[in-house]
Design an enzyme around this catalytic site. Structure first.
Site, PDB file in Angstrom:
ATOM      1  N   GLN A 208       0.867  -1.189   0.000  1.00 56.32           N
ATOM      2  CA  GLN A 208       0.000   0.000   0.000  1.00 56.32           C
ATOM      3  C   GLN A 208       0.902   1.237   0.000  1.00 56.32           C
ATOM      4  O   GLN A 208       1.392   1.670   1.045  1.00 56.32           O
ATOM      5  CB  GLN A 208      -0.918  -0.032   1.209  1.00 56.32           C
ATOM      6  CG  GLN A 208      -1.759  -1.293   1.320  1.00 56.32           C
ATOM      7  CD  GLN A 208      -2.806  -1.406   0.221  1.00 56.32           C
ATOM      8  OE1 GLN A 208      -3.805  -0.698   0.223  1.00 56.32           O
ATOM      9  NE2 GLN A 208      -2.574  -2.298  -0.747  1.00 56.32           N
TER      10      GLN A 208
ATOM     11  N   ALA B 292     -11.720   2.426   4.133  1.00 57.26           N
ATOM     12  CA  ALA B 292     -10.752   1.598   3.421  1.00 57.26           C
ATOM     13  C   ALA B 292      -9.895   2.434   2.474  1.00 57.26           C
ATOM     14  O   ALA B 292     -10.095   3.642   2.315  1.00 57.26           O
ATOM     15  CB  ALA B 292     -11.479   0.500   2.663  1.00 57.26           C
ATOM     16  N   HIS B 293      -8.946   1.764   1.829  1.00 61.57           N
ATOM     17  CA  HIS B 293      -7.982   2.469   0.985  1.00 61.57           C
ATOM     18  C   HIS B 293      -8.649   3.172  -0.200  1.00 61.57           C
ATOM     19  O   HIS B 293      -9.588   2.679  -0.801  1.00 61.57           O
ATOM     20  CB  HIS B 293      -6.865   1.539   0.503  1.00 61.57           C
ATOM     21  CG  HIS B 293      -7.311   0.288  -0.194  1.00 61.57           C
ATOM     22  ND1 HIS B 293      -6.455  -0.752  -0.446  1.00 61.57           N
ATOM     23  CD2 HIS B 293      -8.506  -0.088  -0.675  1.00 61.57           C
ATOM     24  CE1 HIS B 293      -7.103  -1.712  -1.072  1.00 61.57           C
ATOM     25  NE2 HIS B 293      -8.345  -1.323  -1.221  1.00 61.57           N
ATOM     26  N   ASN B 294      -8.131   4.367  -0.480  1.00 65.01           N
ATOM     27  CA  ASN B 294      -8.553   5.185  -1.618  1.00 65.01           C
ATOM     28  C   ASN B 294      -9.987   5.705  -1.528  1.00 65.01           C
ATOM     29  O   ASN B 294     -10.532   6.191  -2.525  1.00 65.01           O
ATOM     30  CB  ASN B 294      -8.346   4.433  -2.941  1.00 65.01           C
ATOM     31  CG  ASN B 294      -6.890   4.067  -3.155  1.00 65.01           C
ATOM     32  OD1 ASN B 294      -6.525   2.899  -3.067  1.00 65.01           O
ATOM     33  ND2 ASN B 294      -6.043   5.059  -3.391  1.00 65.01           N
TER      34      ASN B 294
END
Length: 344
Positions: free
Chosen positions: A202, A243-245
């Site tokens: 990540q 969560a990511h993004n």
């Protein structure tokens, strides 16, 4: 030092801070805020919800924040303004007993030589600030906070005890992040392959705008490639998973226990109630409201109020009957369709 000597203001002083009119004695002194039911003669109260209007006649408050209409029916001291709840929010900070941080770096803090710490920052016990990190003017880092390598904490931001900020995170000005929050941990990025799951590095970061508040034990994952973004003025409650993004728009408010899957973009001015859940890669328009326990599985392109599920609580015997009927719906629909076909 007692409370009244620490916090004591005349009604005229309070009115000037919220652009209110004083009805009654402008020199009357107030040393705290309380509800209409519990306030005593040295306390300020407020009436924001009409349901509590029945307490106005019997309250012992020294003064009450009231709308012009409500003030007409009240014989005591009042601060009169259009939005009493906003007035209460503003004045509440005058009576906040939260201890102030002590400027300087505590002897037990661990600060990397390459970190840049403004001389007006308050760095508490056992804080860890890693290489290349920047801590701006007026920042307060309470005990046990970790600021990772190359992260930035903006002016007047307050991190409560045991907040963890990973590497490569940027936090704006005047933010508040409560205990246990984790900012910039790895997103849930995994690729299936021979032998099981393979972790995806990540390599993005997290960008947090100005005036954001993040509740206790909320987790905001770093981006997989681009950054996760929490834009200016957003307010996040406790126990939220981002969560990511994910991108959270300006001024959006999110209540407790919400989960937002990766790469979903939520617009500005949205309100998301508790326990709502979002699938990934969705786009939510500005000014959308999601009701409690709402399950969002597709993008929303128009502002409005949305809900899903059956939130009604009922006796278990009744719920079991409803569950049986729900399982019968598909068969009933097929039978109905067959009857309609037979009639034609």
């Amino acid at each position: 030092m007692n409370e009244s000597s620490s916090y004591s203001y005349s009604l005229a002083e309070l009115a000037s801070r919220i652009d209110a009119l004083v009805k009654g004695d402008p020199d009357y002194r107030i040393d705290g805020i309380a509800t209409l039911q519990t306030a005593t003669a040295d306390k300020l109260s407020f009436l924001a919800n009409p349901a509590y209007g029945r307490y106005l006649e019997s309250t012992e408050a020294g003064a009450v924040l009231l709308t012009p209409k409500a003030a007409e029916q009240f014989s005591g001291n009042a601060l009169v303004l259009a939005n009493p709840y906003l007035g209460y929010a503003t004045l509440s900070h005058l009576f906040d007993p939260c201890p102030r941080g002590q400027v300087g770096i505590h002897d037990s803090a661990v600060v990397h030589p390459s970190a840049c710490i403004d001389s007006t920052a308050a760095i508490g016990a056992r804080v860890v600030i890693e290489a290349g990190a920047q801590v701006a003017a007026g920042v307060r880092l309470d005990a046990g906070v970790v600021v990772g390598a190359d992260s930035v904490v903006g002016e007047q931001t307050h991190l409560f005890p045991n907040v963890v900020v990973y590497h490569g995170v940027t936090i704006g000005k005047r933010c508040i992040i409560h205990s246990g929050a984790v900012i910039g941990g790895d997103g849930f990025g995994l690729a299936p392959g021979p032998g099981g799951w393979h972790k995806i590095a990540q390599i993005g970061g997290v960008l947090i705008g100005d005036d954001v508040e993040i509740g206790s034990n909320t987790s905001i994952d770093r981006g997989a490639l681009d950054n996760t973004e929490i834009r200016a003025g957003a307010k996040l409650d406790n126990l939220i998973q981002i969560a990511h993004n994910v991108v959270i728009g300006e001024g959006t408010a999110i209540a407790s226990c919400v989960g937002i899957s990766g790469s979903t973009k939520i617009g500005k001015g949205c309100i998301i109630a508790g326990q709502a859940g979002f699938a990934g890669h969705l786009s939510i328009a500005d000014n959308v409201q999601i009701m409690g326990q709402g399950t969002v599985t597709k993008s929303i392109t128009e502002p409005g109020v949305y809900s899903s599920g059956a939130g009604a609580v009922m006796p278990v015997r009744e719920w079991r009957k409803q569950a049986v009927r729900f399982r019968q719906l598909d068969n009933m629909a097929k039978r109905l369709k067959q009857l309609e076909n037979n009639q034609t």
